[in-house]
Design a protein around this motif. Structure first.
Motif, mmCIF file in Angstrom:
data_model
loop_
_atom_site.group_PDB
_atom_site.id
_atom_site.type_symbol
_atom_site.label_atom_id
_atom_site.label_comp_id
_atom_site.label_asym_id
_atom_site.label_seq_id
_atom_site.Cartn_x
_atom_site.Cartn_y
_atom_site.Cartn_z
ATOM 1 N N GLN A 230 0.809 -1.246 0.009
ATOM 2 C CA GLN A 230 -0.047 0.007 -0.180
ATOM 3 C C GLN A 230 0.825 1.285 0.085
ATOM 4 O O GLN A 230 0.209 2.348 -0.332
ATOM 5 C CB GLN A 230 -1.061 0.147 1.099
ATOM 6 C CG GLN A 230 -1.731 -1.177 0.957
ATOM 7 C CD GLN A 230 -2.788 -1.488 2.250
ATOM 8 O OE1 GLN A 230 -3.313 -0.177 3.140
ATOM 9 N NE2 GLN A 230 -3.171 -2.319 2.562
ATOM 10 N N GLY A 231 2.227 1.033 0.095
ATOM 11 C CA GLY A 231 3.007 2.165 0.276
ATOM 12 C C GLY A 231 3.561 2.624 -1.120
ATOM 13 O O GLY A 231 4.332 3.645 -1.251
ATOM 14 N N LEU A 232 3.386 2.042 -2.265
ATOM 15 C CA LEU A 232 3.676 2.315 -3.321
ATOM 16 C C LEU A 232 3.205 3.602 -3.998
ATOM 17 O O LEU A 232 2.070 3.971 -3.685
ATOM 18 C CB LEU A 232 3.205 1.347 -4.653
ATOM 19 C CG LEU A 232 3.962 -0.133 -4.449
ATOM 20 C CD1 LEU A 232 3.079 -0.956 -5.581
ATOM 21 C CD2 LEU A 232 5.465 0.019 -5.020
ATOM 22 N N PRO A 233 4.119 4.551 -4.592
ATOM 23 C CA PRO A 233 3.635 5.776 -4.938
ATOM 24 C C PRO A 233 2.741 5.674 -6.047
ATOM 25 O O PRO A 233 2.022 6.663 -6.106
ATOM 26 C CB PRO A 233 5.169 6.609 -5.156
ATOM 27 C CG PRO A 233 6.193 5.476 -5.205
ATOM 28 C CD PRO A 233 5.601 4.143 -4.683
ATOM 29 N N ASP A 234 2.620 4.838 -6.833
ATOM 30 C CA ASP A 234 1.689 4.903 -8.060
ATOM 31 C C ASP A 234 1.162 3.470 -8.184
ATOM 32 O O ASP A 234 1.453 2.563 -7.681
ATOM 33 C CB ASP A 234 2.523 4.832 -9.374
ATOM 34 C CG ASP A 234 3.423 6.195 -9.462
ATOM 35 O OD1 ASP A 234 2.822 7.245 -9.032
ATOM 36 O OD2 ASP A 234 4.656 6.263 -9.809
ATOM 37 N N LYS A 235 0.071 3.684 -8.660
ATOM 38 C CA LYS A 235 -0.840 2.505 -8.892
ATOM 39 C C LYS A 235 -0.205 1.363 -9.748
ATOM 40 O O LYS A 235 0.326 1.683 -10.829
ATOM 41 C CB LYS A 235 -2.355 2.709 -9.527
ATOM 42 C CG LYS A 235 -3.089 1.716 -9.419
ATOM 43 C CD LYS A 235 -4.548 1.779 -10.074
ATOM 44 C CE LYS A 235 -5.490 0.896 -10.114
ATOM 45 N NZ LYS A 235 -6.517 0.957 -11.052
ATOM 46 N N PRO A 236 -0.102 0.344 -9.246
ATOM 47 C CA PRO A 236 0.496 -0.876 -10.021
ATOM 48 C C PRO A 236 -0.306 -1.084 -11.382
ATOM 49 O O PRO A 236 -1.554 -0.770 -11.528
ATOM 50 C CB PRO A 236 0.295 -2.161 -9.106
ATOM 51 C CG PRO A 236 0.232 -1.726 -7.589
ATOM 52 C CD PRO A 236 -0.508 -0.266 -7.797
ATOM 53 N N SER A 237 0.189 -1.963 -12.354
ATOM 54 C CA SER A 237 -0.415 -2.196 -13.573
ATOM 55 C C SER A 237 -1.340 -2.916 -13.278
ATOM 56 O O SER A 237 -1.574 -3.898 -12.352
ATOM 57 C CB SER A 237 0.556 -2.683 -14.525
ATOM 58 O OG SER A 237 0.968 -3.796 -14.186
ATOM 59 N N ASN A 238 -2.494 -3.239 -14.304
ATOM 60 C CA ASN A 238 -3.504 -4.260 -14.064
ATOM 61 C C ASN A 238 -3.016 -5.556 -14.077
ATOM 62 O O ASN A 238 -3.196 -6.429 -13.102
ATOM 63 C CB ASN A 238 -4.603 -4.130 -15.270
ATOM 64 C CG ASN A 238 -5.385 -3.117 -15.051
ATOM 65 O OD1 ASN A 238 -5.504 -2.302 -13.932
ATOM 66 N ND2 ASN A 238 -6.043 -2.346 -16.165
ATOM 67 N N LYS A 239 -1.963 -6.073 -14.827
ATOM 68 C CA LYS A 239 -1.050 -7.216 -14.723
ATOM 69 C C LYS A 239 -0.752 -7.533 -13.638
ATOM 70 O O LYS A 239 -0.821 -8.789 -12.914
ATOM 71 C CB LYS A 239 0.078 -7.359 -15.714
ATOM 72 C CG LYS A 239 0.524 -8.551 -16.080
ATOM 73 C CD LYS A 239 1.779 -8.467 -16.926
ATOM 74 C CE LYS A 239 2.437 -9.684 -17.110
ATOM 75 N NZ LYS A 239 3.647 -9.721 -17.947
ATOM 76 N N ASP A 240 0.217 -6.441 -12.704
ATOM 77 C CA ASP A 240 0.478 -6.722 -11.500
ATOM 78 C C ASP A 240 -0.523 -6.953 -10.451
ATOM 79 O O ASP A 240 -0.327 -7.567 -9.209
ATOM 80 C CB ASP A 240 1.597 -5.700 -11.072
ATOM 81 C CG ASP A 240 2.818 -5.390 -11.512
ATOM 82 O OD1 ASP A 240 3.158 -6.667 -12.203
ATOM 83 O OD2 ASP A 240 3.496 -4.575 -11.819
ATOM 84 N N LEU A 241 -1.699 -6.203 -10.511
ATOM 85 C CA LEU A 241 -2.731 -6.208 -9.503
ATOM 86 C C LEU A 241 -3.376 -7.626 -9.668
ATOM 87 O O LEU A 241 -3.686 -8.203 -8.553
ATOM 88 C CB LEU A 241 -3.713 -5.015 -9.761
ATOM 89 C CG LEU A 241 -3.357 -3.654 -9.297
ATOM 90 C CD1 LEU A 241 -4.525 -2.793 -10.013
ATOM 91 C CD2 LEU A 241 -3.181 -3.514 -8.122
ATOM 92 N N LEU A 242 -3.338 -8.178 -10.833
ATOM 93 C CA LEU A 242 -4.225 -9.530 -10.983
ATOM 94 C C LEU A 242 -3.275 -10.541 -10.433
ATOM 95 O O LEU A 242 -3.625 -11.317 -9.604
ATOM 96 C CB LEU A 242 -4.602 -9.662 -12.395
ATOM 97 C CG LEU A 242 -5.562 -8.988 -13.135
ATOM 98 C CD1 LEU A 242 -5.974 -9.060 -14.676
ATOM 99 C CD2 LEU A 242 -6.923 -9.437 -12.245
ATOM 100 N N ALA A 243 -1.917 -10.391 -10.676
ATOM 101 C CA ALA A 243 -0.971 -11.130 -10.169
ATOM 102 C C ALA A 243 -1.098 -11.345 -8.871
ATOM 103 O O ALA A 243 -1.161 -12.215 -7.941
ATOM 104 C CB ALA A 243 0.737 -11.215 -10.657
#
Length: 90
Positions: free
Chosen positions: A15-28
């Protein structure tokens, strides 16, 4: 630290990432998390017009047969890699 503790820490750290992860990363991440917490996919595959939930279901289903500990470790590794790529130490 025990695997369960590392897993829980990773779930907070992501949750500390400065940017939203890609959809591919979120799905993984979703697939590994669900496999670690609930085991193999269950329930009916969502309707073809429900693209969001169908993609989540499919990401989880691809991990069928993966053990809980392996899924936890893969989740931790994925989170740590994403944090490292963002220049954040885990």
């Amino acid at each position: 630290m025990a695997l369960q503790e590392d897993f829980e820490k990773a779930a907070v750290d992501i949750q500390g990432l400065p940017d939203k992860p890609s959809n591919k990363d979120l799905l993984a991440l979703y697939g590994f998390f669900k496999q670690a917490k609930a085991g193999d996919v269950s329930g009916k595959r969502p309707d073809p017009f429900d693209l969001f939930n169908r993609a989540k279901f499919d990401a989880w289903r691809r991990l069928k047969g993966m053990g809980q500990e392996e899924a936890m470790q893969n989740y931790i590794d994925k989170v740590n890699g994403m944090l490292k790529d963002a220049g954040i130490e885990s």
